[in-house]
Design an enzyme around this catalytic site. Structure first.
Site, PDB file in Angstrom:
ATOM      1  N   LYS A  76     -76.758 -17.128  50.165  1.00 35.60           N
ATOM      2  CA  LYS A  76     -77.781 -17.573  49.228  1.00 35.60           C
ATOM      3  C   LYS A  76     -77.761 -19.103  49.181  1.00 35.60           C
ATOM      4  O   LYS A  76     -76.710 -19.723  49.310  1.00 35.60           O
ATOM      5  CB  LYS A  76     -77.501 -17.054  47.810  1.00 35.60           C
ATOM      6  CG  LYS A  76     -77.229 -15.585  47.712  1.00 35.60           C
ATOM      7  CD  LYS A  76     -78.481 -14.788  47.749  1.00 35.60           C
ATOM      8  CE  LYS A  76     -78.150 -13.334  47.430  1.00 35.60           C
ATOM      9  NZ  LYS A  76     -79.098 -12.432  47.967  1.00 35.60           N
ATOM     10  N   HIS A 105     -77.661 -16.241  43.383  1.00 34.60           N
ATOM     11  CA  HIS A 105     -78.154 -17.616  43.357  1.00 34.60           C
ATOM     12  C   HIS A 105     -77.617 -18.367  42.145  1.00 34.60           C
ATOM     13  O   HIS A 105     -77.311 -19.547  42.221  1.00 34.60           O
ATOM     14  CB  HIS A 105     -79.683 -17.630  43.356  1.00 34.60           C
ATOM     15  CG  HIS A 105     -80.278 -17.204  44.657  1.00 34.60           C
ATOM     16  ND1 HIS A 105     -80.642 -15.899  44.902  1.00 34.60           N
ATOM     17  CD2 HIS A 105     -80.545 -17.900  45.786  1.00 34.60           C
ATOM     18  CE1 HIS A 105     -81.137 -15.818  46.127  1.00 34.60           C
ATOM     19  NE2 HIS A 105     -81.084 -17.017  46.688  1.00 34.60           N
ATOM     20  N   GLY A 146     -85.516 -14.312  40.128  1.00 37.85           N
ATOM     21  CA  GLY A 146     -85.290 -15.016  38.874  1.00 37.85           C
ATOM     22  C   GLY A 146     -85.539 -16.518  38.962  1.00 37.85           C
ATOM     23  O   GLY A 146     -85.759 -17.165  37.950  1.00 37.85           O
TER      24      GLY A 146
END
Length: 175
Positions: A76, A105, A146
């Site tokens: 990530k 993340h 998100g």
């Protein structure tokens, strides 16, 4: 406006929390369980010396490397806008951070905030990076649930400057 995150209870800090087996919070201690990070085993936090913290805390925007990613693997990444609140918010730099040890993340973001304090960070977005040093290729793709998709063009430009002999490709396709 900066996001405010609640402090985790002590038993959940520093990687000590392990959810029930098979759950999303289950601790993953091997690259096989944690994804395709090659020889890199998952460690929830990197140990940083006090001297390193003091050096980082006194650094300016110009002293911060624009790219800090793991030397190989799939992981990530976050594209972050970094600035010093004491100065103008118009004076900022983009930085790219990505690590195999970060499952989510948000783990990348938390680590960056801790390392670069007192500088301020805003998340631009995220995605994934596939780094293949043997073939000198880096693939930038996907998005961060998100946080949204990072501007992969900006990310590619920064990574190309840090890895000039690499072939950099971008894709909007997820995983």
């Amino acid at each position: 406006m900066h996001p405010v995150y609640p402090t985790l209870p002590t038993e959940m800090q520093a990687g000590s929390y392990s959810g029930p087996p098979g759950s999303r919070n289950e601790r993953r201690d091997s690259p096989v369980q944690n994804g395709t990070c090659g020889h890199v085993a998952y460690t929830p936090f990197r140990l940083i010396s006090l001297q390193t913290i003091k050096t980082m805390a006194s650094s300016s925007l110009a002293d911060v490397p624009t790219v800090d990613i793991d030397p190989s693997g799939v992981f990530k990444y976050m594209l972050i806008k970094l600035y010093d609140r004491k100065q103008s918010e118009e004076n900022f730099v983009y930085i790219v951070r990505g690590y195999c040890r970060c499952i989510y993340h948000s783990d990348v973001y938390v680590e960056v905030q801790e390392k670069l304090h007192p500088l301020d960070c805003d998340i631009v977005g995220g995605g994934s990076i596939s780094h293949e040093p043997s073939s000198k290729k880096i693939r930038i793709y996907g998005h961060a649930h998100g946080y949204g998709k990072a501007d992969h063009e900006i990310t590619a430009k920064l990574i190309k400057a840090a890895f000039p002999n690499y072939k950099i490709t971008i894709s909007d396709k997820a995983y």
